[in-house]
Scaffold this motif. Structure first.
Motif, mmCIF file in Angstrom:
data_model
loop_
_atom_site.group_PDB
_atom_site.id
_atom_site.type_symbol
_atom_site.label_atom_id
_atom_site.label_comp_id
_atom_site.label_asym_id
_atom_site.label_seq_id
_atom_site.Cartn_x
_atom_site.Cartn_y
_atom_site.Cartn_z
ATOM 1 N N PRO A 147 8.081 3.832 -1.439
ATOM 2 C CA PRO A 147 6.917 4.530 -1.307
ATOM 3 C C PRO A 147 6.702 5.614 -2.438
ATOM 4 N N ALA A 148 5.546 5.631 -3.022
ATOM 5 C CA ALA A 148 5.205 6.378 -4.099
ATOM 6 C C ALA A 148 5.479 7.983 -3.711
ATOM 7 N N GLY A 161 0.946 0.239 -6.018
ATOM 8 C CA GLY A 161 0.406 -0.381 -4.887
ATOM 9 C C GLY A 161 -0.919 0.087 -4.504
ATOM 10 N N ALA A 162 -1.573 -0.520 -3.668
ATOM 11 C CA ALA A 162 -2.956 0.003 -3.166
ATOM 12 C C ALA A 162 -2.980 1.341 -2.794
ATOM 13 N N ALA A 179 0.885 -1.148 0.069
ATOM 14 C CA ALA A 179 0.200 -0.083 -0.105
ATOM 15 C C ALA A 179 0.804 1.361 0.105
ATOM 16 N N GLY A 180 0.529 2.075 -0.828
ATOM 17 C CA GLY A 180 1.068 3.348 -0.895
ATOM 18 C C GLY A 180 2.735 3.326 -1.736
ATOM 19 N N GLU A 181 2.765 2.141 -2.487
ATOM 20 C CA GLU A 181 3.972 2.031 -2.890
ATOM 21 C C GLU A 181 4.193 1.774 -4.429
ATOM 22 N N VAL A 182 5.228 1.876 -5.086
ATOM 23 C CA VAL A 182 5.544 1.772 -6.486
ATOM 24 C C VAL A 182 6.725 0.839 -6.979
ATOM 25 N N ARG A 183 6.500 -0.048 -7.666
ATOM 26 C CA ARG A 183 7.750 -0.761 -8.022
ATOM 27 C C ARG A 183 8.205 -0.063 -9.507
ATOM 28 N N VAL A 184 9.529 0.248 -9.565
ATOM 29 C CA VAL A 184 10.085 0.967 -10.675
ATOM 30 C C VAL A 184 11.211 0.389 -11.176
ATOM 31 N N SER A 203 15.893 10.448 -2.892
ATOM 32 C CA SER A 203 15.835 9.792 -1.628
ATOM 33 C C SER A 203 15.257 8.244 -1.754
ATOM 34 N N LEU A 204 15.982 7.740 -2.720
ATOM 35 C CA LEU A 204 15.583 6.289 -2.790
ATOM 36 C C LEU A 204 16.440 5.165 -1.977
#
Length: 323
Positions: free
Chosen positions: A100-101, A72-73, A28-33, A88-89
């Protein structure tokens, strides 16, 4: 399988190991890049050597550009296929990152992936230094240490664009020519010249309104001696080591000076301040007022060589890792 530069024990460039890592779907609140280009910065060296502490093992790096592969959700700001970047990855030296997105910004069509990766941390650092920490305006005189380096080259161009008189310290005649081409009004070869005496000479004894210092110990206390009364010493890095002998009493003795030790992350702590900072950077680059020089490219698997070049002061402009 995704690959990453992992650090199991802090140390020299050889401490980074090219290893397979598990792919993690976004929560939740994340993205895969999927990363396309990765920035190399001195902060990466600080973490690798253990100067800045981080739990072991970890993946090196803090800055990258890429493409969103999965959301993510609850994520509404990004969609699959969006071009994004972050300074800031957690673990940027990887072929794939789930994070986190909120730490990402969209990259406009006017900015290439390599350019975004080369400038996010350094460019947003230059932005907060020049527009927030000390707001540079026309008529100010500024001293920028390492003026031909990653942050220095961007800050020099931006300060020149704002109408300031820019004095820059550099390590060689070649770097002096580069700094002049980027808007440095005066360059000082710090290995051959007394930069304090040269600043006094250049300014007719008036000195500077602000000193932007990413060097640390090797430039201290000289940086303070380059400031006019009520001037500001902005110590935002320590490439030569921390200024361990700093005594706050010196600020009063040398003209009621101001001193700050800022970080980008304090200035971009909310989605709103992050977007404001990034968009200002994108605008000034898209306008042509600031050009991002990528002086060095290395394969991600050759990140150790990139660190050797950076620590050996063999780089100019920005260094990127490419995939």
């Amino acid at each position: 399988m995704p690959m990453a530069m992992r650090i199991h024990e802090t140390g020299g460039p050889e401490a980074m190991r090219w290893e397979e890592v598990a792919s993690r779907p976004p929560g939740a609140g994340e993205v895969r890049v999927r990363t396309t280009a990765i920035g190399v910065n001195f902060i990466d060296v600080y973490f690798r050597t253990g100067l800045y502490k981080q739990d072991l093992p970890f993946t090196a790096g803090k800055e990258a550009a890429g493409v969103v592969e999965e959301v993510g959700a609850g994520v509404t700001a990004f969609s699959v296929g969006d071009r994004v970047a972050s300074a800031s990855l957690p673990g940027a030296y990887a072929t794939e990152i789930t994070a986190p997105a909120a730490i990402f910004v969209k990259v406009p069509d006017t900015i290439a992936d390599e350019t975004a990766a080369a400038m996010m941390l350094k460019g947003m650092t230059a932005r907060y230094l020049l527009r927030k920490t000390f707001r540079v305006e026309a008529g100010h005189t500024v001293l920028i240490h390492a003026a031909s380096g990653g942050v220095g080259s961007i800050a020099t161009q931006w300060a020149h664009h704002l109408g300031a008189t820019v004095i820059g310290t550099v390590g060689s005649p070649e770097k002096a020519e580069l700094a002049k081409a980027q808007g440095c009004d005066h360059t000082i070869l710090y290995r051959d010249e007394d930069f304090v005496a040269r600043v006094a000479e250049i300014t007719g004894g008036a000195k500077c309104d602000v000193v932007y210092d990413s060097v640390g110990q090797a430039a201290y206390p000289g940086s303070l001696d380059c400031l006019k009364p009520l001037g500001m010493w902005v110590l935002f890095g320590q490439s030569s080591g921390p200024a361990k002998t700093f005594d706050p009493v010196m600020l009063s003795q040398k003209g009621s000076l101001f001193m700050t030790r800022p970080t980008l992350f304090s200035y971009t702590a909310t989605p709103e301040t992050l977007a404001e900072t990034a968009n200002d950077l994108f605008d000034v680059v898209a306008s042509g007022a600031v050009k991002i020089e990528i002086g060095n490219r290395f394969a991600l698997s050759d990140a150790a060589d990139a660190h050797r070049a950076l620590e050996g002061r063999q780089t100019t402009g920005s260094t990127v890792l490419i995939l």
